[in-house]
Design an enzyme around this catalytic site. Structure first.
Site, PDB file in Angstrom:
ATOM      1  N   ASP A   1      39.239  26.778  43.571  1.00 24.64           N
ATOM      2  CA  ASP A   1      38.816  27.693  42.508  1.00 24.64           C
ATOM      3  C   ASP A   1      37.310  27.547  42.322  1.00 24.64           C
ATOM      4  O   ASP A   1      36.734  26.510  42.676  1.00 24.64           O
ATOM      5  CB  ASP A   1      39.542  27.376  41.188  1.00 24.64           C
ATOM      6  CG  ASP A   1      39.597  28.569  40.234  1.00 24.64           C
ATOM      7  OD1 ASP A   1      40.675  29.164  40.086  1.00 24.64           O
ATOM      8  OD2 ASP A   1      38.540  28.922  39.653  1.00 24.64           O
TER       9      ASP A   1
ATOM     10  N   ILE B   1      49.122  31.865  38.643  1.00 23.08           N
ATOM     11  CA  ILE B   1      49.959  32.062  39.833  1.00 23.08           C
ATOM     12  C   ILE B   1      49.688  30.965  40.871  1.00 23.08           C
ATOM     13  O   ILE B   1      50.615  30.386  41.437  1.00 23.08           O
ATOM     14  CB  ILE B   1      49.739  33.462  40.466  1.00 23.08           C
ATOM     15  CG1 ILE B   1      50.074  34.562  39.448  1.00 23.08           C
ATOM     16  CG2 ILE B   1      50.582  33.630  41.733  1.00 23.08           C
ATOM     17  CD1 ILE B   1      49.855  35.979  39.937  1.00 23.08           C
ATOM     18  N   GLY B   2      48.412  30.664  41.088  1.00 20.98           N
ATOM     19  CA  GLY B   2      48.047  29.678  42.103  1.00 20.98           C
ATOM     20  C   GLY B   2      48.672  28.310  41.838  1.00 20.98           C
ATOM     21  O   GLY B   2      49.113  27.617  42.771  1.00 20.98           O
TER      22      GLY B   2
ATOM     23  N   ASN C   1      37.816  42.781  40.797  1.00 20.46           N
ATOM     24  CA  ASN C   1      38.527  41.992  41.806  1.00 20.46           C
ATOM     25  C   ASN C   1      38.031  42.262  43.226  1.00 20.46           C
ATOM     26  O   ASN C   1      38.128  41.398  44.097  1.00 20.46           O
ATOM     27  CB  ASN C   1      40.042  42.204  41.676  1.00 20.46           C
ATOM     28  CG  ASN C   1      40.609  41.371  40.529  1.00 20.46           C
ATOM     29  OD1 ASN C   1      39.912  40.547  39.939  1.00 20.46           O
ATOM     30  ND2 ASN C   1      41.870  41.582  40.192  1.00 20.46           N
TER      31      ASN C   1
ATOM     32  N   ARG D   1      46.923  48.203  36.874  1.00 21.52           N
ATOM     33  CA  ARG D   1      46.395  47.321  37.929  1.00 21.52           C
ATOM     34  C   ARG D   1      45.104  47.906  38.500  1.00 21.52           C
ATOM     35  O   ARG D   1      44.190  47.180  38.858  1.00 21.52           O
ATOM     36  CB  ARG D   1      47.439  47.158  39.044  1.00 21.52           C
ATOM     37  CG  ARG D   1      48.707  46.430  38.589  1.00 21.52           C
ATOM     38  CD  ARG D   1      49.701  46.291  39.724  1.00 21.52           C
ATOM     39  NE  ARG D   1      50.919  45.632  39.311  1.00 21.52           N
ATOM     40  CZ  ARG D   1      52.008  46.274  38.876  1.00 21.52           C
ATOM     41  NH1 ARG D   1      52.023  47.590  38.796  1.00 21.52           N
ATOM     42  NH2 ARG D   1      53.086  45.595  38.525  1.00 21.52           N
TER      43      ARG D   1
ATOM     44  N   ILE E   1      47.780  38.337  46.645  1.00 25.21           N
ATOM     45  CA  ILE E   1      48.551  38.675  45.447  1.00 25.21           C
ATOM     46  C   ILE E   1      47.681  39.418  44.435  1.00 25.21           C
ATOM     47  O   ILE E   1      48.168  40.122  43.562  1.00 25.21           O
ATOM     48  CB  ILE E   1      49.105  37.377  44.799  1.00 25.21           C
ATOM     49  CG1 ILE E   1      49.940  36.617  45.824  1.00 25.21           C
ATOM     50  CG2 ILE E   1      49.947  37.689  43.575  1.00 25.21           C
ATOM     51  CD1 ILE E   1      50.583  35.382  45.276  1.00 25.21           C
ATOM     52  N   SER E   2      46.351  39.268  44.570  1.00 24.43           N
ATOM     53  CA  SER E   2      45.430  39.844  43.586  1.00 24.43           C
ATOM     54  C   SER E   2      45.579  41.360  43.529  1.00 24.43           C
ATOM     55  O   SER E   2      45.797  42.015  44.551  1.00 24.43           O
ATOM     56  CB  SER E   2      43.998  39.476  43.966  1.00 24.43           C
ATOM     57  OG  SER E   2      43.921  38.099  44.299  1.00 24.43           O
TER      58      SER E   2
ATOM     59  N   HIS F   1      52.025  49.063  45.160  1.00 19.93           N
ATOM     60  CA  HIS F   1      52.372  48.206  44.017  1.00 19.93           C
ATOM     61  C   HIS F   1      51.738  48.792  42.748  1.00 19.93           C
ATOM     62  O   HIS F   1      50.809  48.254  42.184  1.00 19.93           O
ATOM     63  CB  HIS F   1      51.846  46.797  44.272  1.00 19.93           C
ATOM     64  CG  HIS F   1      52.297  45.797  43.249  1.00 19.93           C
ATOM     65  ND1 HIS F   1      53.583  45.686  42.810  1.00 19.93           N
ATOM     66  CD2 HIS F   1      51.598  44.840  42.572  1.00 19.93           C
ATOM     67  CE1 HIS F   1      53.667  44.705  41.923  1.00 19.93           C
ATOM     68  NE2 HIS F   1      52.471  44.185  41.756  1.00 19.93           N
TER      69      HIS F   1
HETATM   70  N1  APR Z   1      37.030  32.513  43.974  1.00 26.00           N
HETATM   71  C1  APR Z   1      38.081  31.734  43.680  1.00 26.00           C
HETATM   72  N2  APR Z   1      38.743  31.804  42.516  1.00 26.00           N
HETATM   73  C2  APR Z   1      38.320  32.696  41.623  1.00 26.00           C
HETATM   74  C3  APR Z   1      37.237  33.555  41.868  1.00 26.00           C
HETATM   75  C4  APR Z   1      36.567  33.430  43.108  1.00 26.00           C
HETATM   76  N3  APR Z   1      35.523  34.192  43.429  1.00 26.00           N
HETATM   77  N4  APR Z   1      37.071  34.338  40.778  1.00 26.00           N
HETATM   78  C5  APR Z   1      38.025  34.002  39.897  1.00 26.00           C
HETATM   79  N5  APR Z   1      38.772  33.004  40.403  1.00 26.00           N
HETATM   80  C6  APR Z   1      39.893  32.285  39.795  1.00 26.00           C
HETATM   81  C7  APR Z   1      39.745  32.101  38.296  1.00 26.00           C
HETATM   82  O1  APR Z   1      38.824  31.061  37.995  1.00 26.00           O
HETATM   83  C8  APR Z   1      41.171  31.788  37.878  1.00 26.00           C
HETATM   84  O2  APR Z   1      41.413  30.387  37.842  1.00 26.00           O
HETATM   85  O3  APR Z   1      41.110  33.010  39.934  1.00 26.00           O
HETATM   86  C9  APR Z   1      42.029  32.433  38.991  1.00 26.00           C
HETATM   87  C10 APR Z   1      42.928  33.545  38.483  1.00 26.00           C
HETATM   88  O4  APR Z   1      43.881  32.965  37.657  1.00 26.00           O
HETATM   89  P1  APR Z   1      44.432  33.686  36.338  1.00 26.00           P
HETATM   90  O5  APR Z   1      43.291  34.251  35.560  1.00 26.00           O
HETATM   91  O6  APR Z   1      45.350  32.737  35.670  1.00 26.00           O
HETATM   92  O7  APR Z   1      45.239  34.945  36.931  1.00 26.00           O
HETATM   93  P2  APR Z   1      46.720  34.961  37.570  1.00 26.00           P
HETATM   94  O8  APR Z   1      47.697  35.275  36.510  1.00 26.00           O
HETATM   95  O9  APR Z   1      46.933  33.757  38.409  1.00 26.00           O
HETATM   96  O10 APR Z   1      46.603  36.268  38.484  1.00 26.00           O
HETATM   97  C11 APR Z   1      45.745  36.333  39.607  1.00 26.00           C
HETATM   98  O11 APR Z   1      47.078  37.972  40.709  1.00 26.00           O
HETATM   99  O12 APR Z   1      48.915  39.253  40.004  1.00 26.00           O
HETATM  100  C12 APR Z   1      47.527  39.236  40.215  1.00 26.00           C
HETATM  101  O13 APR Z   1      46.688  40.807  38.613  1.00 26.00           O
HETATM  102  C13 APR Z   1      46.753  39.438  38.947  1.00 26.00           C
HETATM  103  O14 APR Z   1      44.647  39.818  40.006  1.00 26.00           O
HETATM  104  C14 APR Z   1      45.412  38.852  39.297  1.00 26.00           C
HETATM  105  C15 APR Z   1      45.765  37.700  40.238  1.00 26.00           C
END
Ligand code: APR
Length: 322
Positions: free
Chosen positions: A34, A14-15, A96, A89, A119-120, A176
């Site tokens: 990240d 998402i980011g 999370n 979720r 968004i998390s 949500h």
């Molecule tokens: N600080 C910063 N980034 C972090 C941390 C942290 N403490 N812990 C994990 N991350 C990063 C991971 O390294 C990863 O690159 O968060 C990113 C999450 O990306 P994805 O695993 O691809 O997940 P994504 O599909 O982007 O979803 C993120 O949004 O919709 C919600 O349920 C979903 O909670 C999830 C979040």
């Protein structure tokens, strides 16, 4: 006037899409953070190298250092673990929460004046946690869910009626999760009630109600539908688009009325509870929560959804996460 600075926390699915959309719309300079070494640098470079082709000249910086988000105007939080098939979720609550707590502490330290969109998941609980840890005013901390859920509902309506989605307006309120509330009576196509169009199509009220209910149920489960298809990870294009729509309304002071996970302070009869409600987004954040008339069924569903969110918050407290 300098360009807005937008910090995106989490350089995952998402980011990264958010960073690209922000660049395409020239909303501001992006800092993509990240914890995984080199990942945000690689993603940022990839997006930046599309600049000549797409014609944007904002900068995208990838980093593992929170100092780089210093004085960000807007922070979008996507850090966290996405769900796997079969998970809700809510199953992400523990893992999370720990991530969001650390993000909130750092945003509080380095970007104390920022407006924050989370968004998390589980969304309503994560927004609550972020606000409590950061101690930011509630109008500056909000969550993205309703814009996406509403877009999903509109998509299904447009497909069912074979009408351009551009002309469909429908809103989803509440938490949500599976108890979210797609509003049936106000769903319309240029002011024409969707229910009327379904009755016209099927010539039968019962059948029309059944079709509407099927769309409502699909909307509630739409995130899970995608998780099931992807097998690993969850939806990312549409959540990113939704967050950027909110960001745009804030950064350009558009005053859009969008369904937003916002802190209720007496509205809809609830106090100090984050829930999806129609809200006006402008430069200073959530400037107004709009109370709309709900049918008695919708009111009941809103209460059920609110209780679900309250239970999640209680769980966080019991697990000493909040
Ligand atoms: N600080 C910063 N980034 C972090 C941390 C942290 N403490 N812990 C994990 N991350 C990063 C991971 O390294 C990863 O690159 O968060 C990113 C999450 O990306 P994805 O695993 O691809 O997940 P994504 O599909 O982007 O979803 C993120 O949004 O919709 C919600 O349920 C979903 O909670 C999830 C979040």
């Amino acid at each position: 006037m300098s360009r807005p600075k937008i910090a995106v926390i989490g350089a995952g699915q998402i980011g990264t899409v958010i960073s690209h959309l922000i660049a395409l719309r020239q909303l501001g300079n992006v800092v993509l953070y990240d914890i995984v070494e080199d990942l945000p640098q690689g993603k940022a470079l990839d997006v930046q190298e599309a600049s000549r082709i797409d014609g944007f000249d904002v900068s995208i910086l990838g980093t593992n250092t929170y100092e780089d988000i210093q004085e960000a105007d807007l922070v979008i939080v996507t850090a966290g673990v996405p769900r796997k098939p079969g998970m809700s979720r809510d199953d992400l609550l523990k893992v999370n929460s720990q991530i969001i707590r650390s993000v909130a502490e750092n945003v509080r330290q380095y970007a104390p004046d920022a407006i924050v969109i989370l968004i998390s998941n589980p969304l309503d609980a994560m927004v609550t946690l972020f606000q409590k840890v950061s101690e930011f005013p509630v109008k500056r901390v909000m969550g993205q869910a309703g814009v996406l859920d509403s877009s999903r509902f509109c998509t299904f309506i447009a497909q069912e009626l074979n009408i351009s989605v551009k002309d469909v307006n429908a809103m989803v309120l509440g938490g949500h999760g599976d108890s979210m509330i797609p509003l049936i009576h106000s769903a319309n196509v240029h002011g024409i009630p969707v229910m009327d169009l379904l009755i016209q199509k099927y010539g039968d009220q019962k059948k029309a109600q059944h079709v509407m209910q099927t769309m409502v149920d699909r909307t509630r489960m739409a995130g899970g539908e995608i998780v099931g298809l992807l097998k690993s990870g969850s939806a990312f294009y549409s959540p990113a688009s939704a967050a950027v729509a909110m960001a745009e309304s804030i950064l350009r002071d558009e005053h859009r009325l969008l369904p937003v996970c916002a802190s209720l302070q007496g509205e809809y009869g609830f106090h100090d509870l984050y829930m999806g409600v129609p809200a006006v987004l402008a430069q200073s954040g959530v400037i107004k929560i709009v109370e709309i008339l709900l049918s008695s069924e919708e009111k009941k569903a809103f209460r059920v959804s609110a209780n679900h969110v309250k239970n999640l918050i209680d769980n966080m407290k019991n697990l000493k996460l909040l």
